[in-house]
Enzyme design. Structure first.
Site, short mmCIF file in Angstrom:
data_model
loop_
_atom_site.label_atom_id
_atom_site.label_comp_id
_atom_site.label_asym_id
_atom_site.label_seq_id
_atom_site.Cartn_x
_atom_site.Cartn_y
_atom_site.Cartn_z
N SER A 119 0.83 -1.21 0.00
CA SER A 119 0.00 0.00 0.00
C SER A 119 0.86 1.26 0.00
O SER A 119 0.34 2.36 -0.04
CB SER A 119 -0.92 0.01 1.23
OG SER A 119 -0.13 -0.06 2.42
N HIS A 140 -3.10 -3.53 -5.43
CA HIS A 140 -3.43 -3.12 -4.06
C HIS A 140 -4.90 -3.36 -3.77
O HIS A 140 -5.77 -2.61 -4.20
CB HIS A 140 -3.05 -1.63 -3.88
CG HIS A 140 -3.34 -1.10 -2.52
ND1 HIS A 140 -3.67 0.22 -2.29
CD2 HIS A 140 -3.37 -1.71 -1.30
CE1 HIS A 140 -3.89 0.39 -0.99
NE2 HIS A 140 -3.71 -0.76 -0.37
N GLU A 152 -6.49 -1.21 -6.75
CA GLU A 152 -5.60 -0.24 -7.40
C GLU A 152 -4.53 -1.03 -8.15
O GLU A 152 -3.82 -1.83 -7.54
CB GLU A 152 -4.92 0.65 -6.36
CG GLU A 152 -5.67 1.88 -5.98
CD GLU A 152 -4.89 2.78 -5.04
OE1 GLU A 152 -4.92 4.01 -5.25
OE2 GLU A 152 -4.25 2.29 -4.10
N ASN A 190 -4.84 6.17 -0.76
CA ASN A 190 -4.21 6.56 0.50
C ASN A 190 -3.59 7.96 0.43
O ASN A 190 -3.49 8.64 1.45
CB ASN A 190 -3.16 5.53 0.91
CG ASN A 190 -3.80 4.25 1.44
OD1 ASN A 190 -4.96 4.25 1.82
ND2 ASN A 190 -3.06 3.17 1.43
#
Length: 282
Positions: A119, A140, A152, A190
């Site tokens: 991540s 991800h 992702e 994120n």
């Protein structure tokens, strides 16, 4: 490339979740971890998760049995040889990932794709440590994997179009919605999410509102299922702080400075749900 068997390194939360969605979508998988106990825990978690789906009548008992039959648990990397794709889902530790990726790279056939579920770690950097940088990619998944619709897909500088196309097709076959992003710290989700959490800590520290009211405001005003402070407790305040530190170092931009209150709470050992206390008491 047709991906019929997926290798998964790690039988923890992310690894067993990935195994479950592979198996429930008819794709054989081999889940590898360092001990028989870890593998057994991973398989038991999948079985319990499928039991809940049977109870809710979303799948039948026969569907559960068929899915479990497609998952092989192992402690041997050699059992990954038949996979067309190997997903590394180990702990978020750069040196550990490098060690694992080099082992996989040396073992599997040259045309096998290797993906990392990282991540935060650079896909370009991880790819460069292998002999197949063009067949290396970020995949991800989000926790809990069986429930979260997003994957992702992160392209390193060296990732080929064919590798990207194969992983995108697999993501769709697993019932996920893939979004493709370039390699950068935090990727997309994120990169937006963690600074938002950090800003919520600034608002709390400045006394603009209580934690409860900050979370209620974001839930009711922005239609978020959980407020940013409650989410921070779930993720782990230490994890949020570490991510902000990475952004500050990588981008060199003061807008990524971690909130002093977040630092204080981590220093106090108030890390969230896992320690019984964070912003809230558990």
């Amino acid at each position: 490339m047709s991906i019929q068997t997926v290798g998964i390194i790690g039988a923890g939360t992310m690894g067993n979740g990935i195994a479950q969605i592979c198996a429930t979508n008819g794709i054989r998988c081999v889940m590898v971890d360092i001990s028989e106990e870890a593998v057994a825990r991973g398989l038991a978690t999948v079985s319990a998760s499928l039991d809940r789906l049977v109870k809710k009548e979303k799948i039948s008992a026969a569907d559960k049995a068929a899915a479990l039959a497609l998952i092989t648990g192992s402690t041997r990397y050699e059992d990954l040889r038949d996979a067309q794709l190997v997903i590394e889902a180990a702990t978020e530790n750069y040196e550990l990932k490098l060690k694992i990726l080099r082992q996989i790279d040396a073992l599997v056939a040259p045309d096998v794709i290797i993906a990392s579920n990282t991540s935060s770690i650079s896909i370009t950097k991880l790819a460069a440590a292998t002999q197949r940088a063009d067949r290396f990619i970020g995949m991800h998944f989000f926790n809990p994997v069986p429930l979260m619709a997003l994957v992702e897909i992160i392209r390193g500088l060296q990732t080929s179009d064919a590798t990207h196309a194969a992983v995108q097709a697999l993501s769709r076959a697993l019932g996920k919605t893939p979004v493709t992003v370039k390699n950068a710290p935090g990727f997309v989700v994120n990169r937006i999410l963690v600074p938002m959490i950090n800003e919520a800590f600034f608002v709390l520290a400045e006394g603009l509102a209580t934690a409860e009211d900050i979370d209620a405001g974001m839930k009711l005003g922005c239609n978020q299922p959980i407020g940013p402070l409650a989410l921070a407790d779930m993720v782990g305040l230490d994890v949020c702080l570490a991510v902000m530190e990475v952004y500050l170092a990588e981008f060199g931009d003061s807008k990524y400075r971690p909130c002093p209150l977040l630092r204080e709470m981590v220093a106090a050992g108030r890390l969230g749900r896992k320690t019984g206390r964070g912003v809230y008491q558990y």
